[in-house]
Enzyme design. Structure first.
Site, mmCIF file in Angstrom:
data_model
loop_
_atom_site.group_PDB
_atom_site.id
_atom_site.type_symbol
_atom_site.label_atom_id
_atom_site.label_comp_id
_atom_site.label_asym_id
_atom_site.label_seq_id
_atom_site.Cartn_x
_atom_site.Cartn_y
_atom_site.Cartn_z
ATOM 1 N N GLU A 79 0.834 -1.207 0.000
ATOM 2 C CA GLU A 79 0.000 0.000 0.000
ATOM 3 C C GLU A 79 0.870 1.259 0.000
ATOM 4 O O GLU A 79 1.873 1.335 0.726
ATOM 5 C CB GLU A 79 -0.887 -0.029 1.246
ATOM 6 C CG GLU A 79 -1.769 1.191 1.448
ATOM 7 C CD GLU A 79 -2.630 1.091 2.711
ATOM 8 O OE1 GLU A 79 -3.504 1.942 2.882
ATOM 9 O OE2 GLU A 79 -2.409 0.154 3.515
ATOM 10 N N LYS A 168 -8.936 3.832 -2.961
ATOM 11 C CA LYS A 168 -9.532 3.293 -1.736
ATOM 12 C C LYS A 168 -10.822 4.040 -1.415
ATOM 13 O O LYS A 168 -10.856 5.274 -1.373
ATOM 14 C CB LYS A 168 -8.548 3.414 -0.580
ATOM 15 C CG LYS A 168 -9.009 2.705 0.694
ATOM 16 C CD LYS A 168 -7.937 2.817 1.783
ATOM 17 C CE LYS A 168 -8.366 2.089 3.050
ATOM 18 N NZ LYS A 168 -7.377 2.244 4.138
ATOM 19 N N CYS A 202 -6.094 -2.454 1.949
ATOM 20 C CA CYS A 202 -6.152 -2.518 3.401
ATOM 21 C C CYS A 202 -7.580 -2.806 3.904
ATOM 22 O O CYS A 202 -8.189 -3.775 3.487
ATOM 23 C CB CYS A 202 -5.566 -1.243 4.001
ATOM 24 S SG CYS A 202 -4.909 -1.456 5.682
#
Length: 338
Positions: A79, A168, A202
């Site tokens: 990430e 995200k 995540c």
């Protein structure tokens, strides 16, 4: 004359029917061969050069070339690998305006625009290495203000083509101090030489509806770059692999407090024993860990996978197929957002 015309029509029909059968046979053989082919994939458990776009890019390109030379057809990076995860958000108070502003400006100045010389170099490395790449970046919003950052992953083909990106959907906790929210437009699955590839970043891997959106698009390999190295996180991605009947490539940067340069004020607030062990691994469709987890070192993890295993597993449980029950449940992604 009429009989000759009918005869000619019959010949044409038989000809086109034969072509149709032949094309279907070739397609079927091609799909069968692809499903039974073994591919090597890689998880690049590496640490970026913190808040330095050019040096982190150089490190990424070297790893891409290395993974390609070792026979991998896909490599996944952690990430926000370029230029790094904004660790300061967990070690400063929101009211510390001066320090937060200083770090945000630093991040913006090192963020990645799409397209840009940075993405061009990543694509060229992928092309040279003949490898598909998924890599986390801090993305600059060049479509408008050039001052907002997204937590983004890039998808690059083994031909060096930028296939797309995923932003995200929801920054987690203190990450909201830095990253903006993504939207449905980037919930995509990409057809690659190793199968249908997608990714969630995540904690959005914990979002059932985000996962379902990608299951419905036929995901076979899920890239899961993360900043979480805990055992409970491993339980999450293992469960996802089992639920989705897919491979999951889980990647986190390793490192300790020394990873952060002394010039950054927030480092003084970090515990002396602060570290991330990585815990990167490659998980099979049944939820079993095939390679890893690897702790406390920089390395590239390799594993052979077989798309056939996904198909075999879904005979019993296919969340987007035989277990979807569209007569009971209704699922959709908002069209005005996609």
């Amino acid at each position: 004359m009429k009989h000759k015309t009918n005869y000619s029509v019959a010949i044409l029909v038989l000809f086109f029917f034969g072509c149709f059968i032949m094309l279907n046979t070739v397609h079927s053989q091609s799909e069968s061969k692809k499903n039974s082919t073994k591919f090597k994939v890689a998880a690049a458990q590496l640490t970026p050069v913190y808040m330095d776009r050019e040096k982190s890019l150089e490190k990424a390109c070297k790893a891409i070339i290395e993974a390609g030379k070792n026979g991998a057809k896909l490599v996944v990076f952690p990430e926000a690998f370029i230029p790094g995860y904004p660790e300061w958000v967990w070690h400063t108070m929101p009211s510390d305006w001066e320090q937060n502003s200083e770090m945000y400006v630093k991040l913006v100045n090192n963020a990645v625009a799409i397209p840009s010389p940075t993405t061009n170099k990543l694509c060229e490395a992928a092309r040279q290495a003949n490898i598909n790449v998924v890599i986390g970046i801090d993305e600059l919003n060049t479509e408008s203000s050039n001052a907002t950052i997204y937590n983004t992953i890039l998808f690059i083909s083994d031909k060096g083509v930028l296939l797309g990106k995923h932003r995200k959907l929801v920054p987690t906790g203190a990450e909201k101090m830095v990253w903006a929210r993504g939207d449905a437009n980037t919930l995509q699955t990409y057809n690659t030489s190793v199968g249908k590839l997608s990714g969630l970043i995540c904690y959005e891997n914990k979002m059932p509806l985000a996962r379902m959106a990608l299951y419905n698009l036929g995901t076979q390999i899920m890239a899961s770059p993360t900043a979480d190295d805990t055992d409970s996180w491993l339980a999450t991605v293992r469960s996802n692999a089992s639920e989705g009947g897919m491979y999951v490539i889980n990647v986190c940067s390793p490192g300790n407090r020394d990873w952060i340069p002394d010039t950054y004020e927030f480092k003084k607030n970090m515990p002396k024993d602060w570290s991330k062990k990585g815990n990167s691994c490659i998980i099979g469709p049944g939820g079993h860990i095939w390679k890893g987890p690897v702790e406390n070192k920089e390395t590239i993890i390799y594993c052979d996978i077989l798309i056939k295993n996904i198909i075999e597993g879904k005979r019993m449980f296919d969340v987007a197929g035989n277990y979807s029950r569209p007569d009971v449940f209704k699922f959709s992604v908002k069209e005005d957002e996609k």
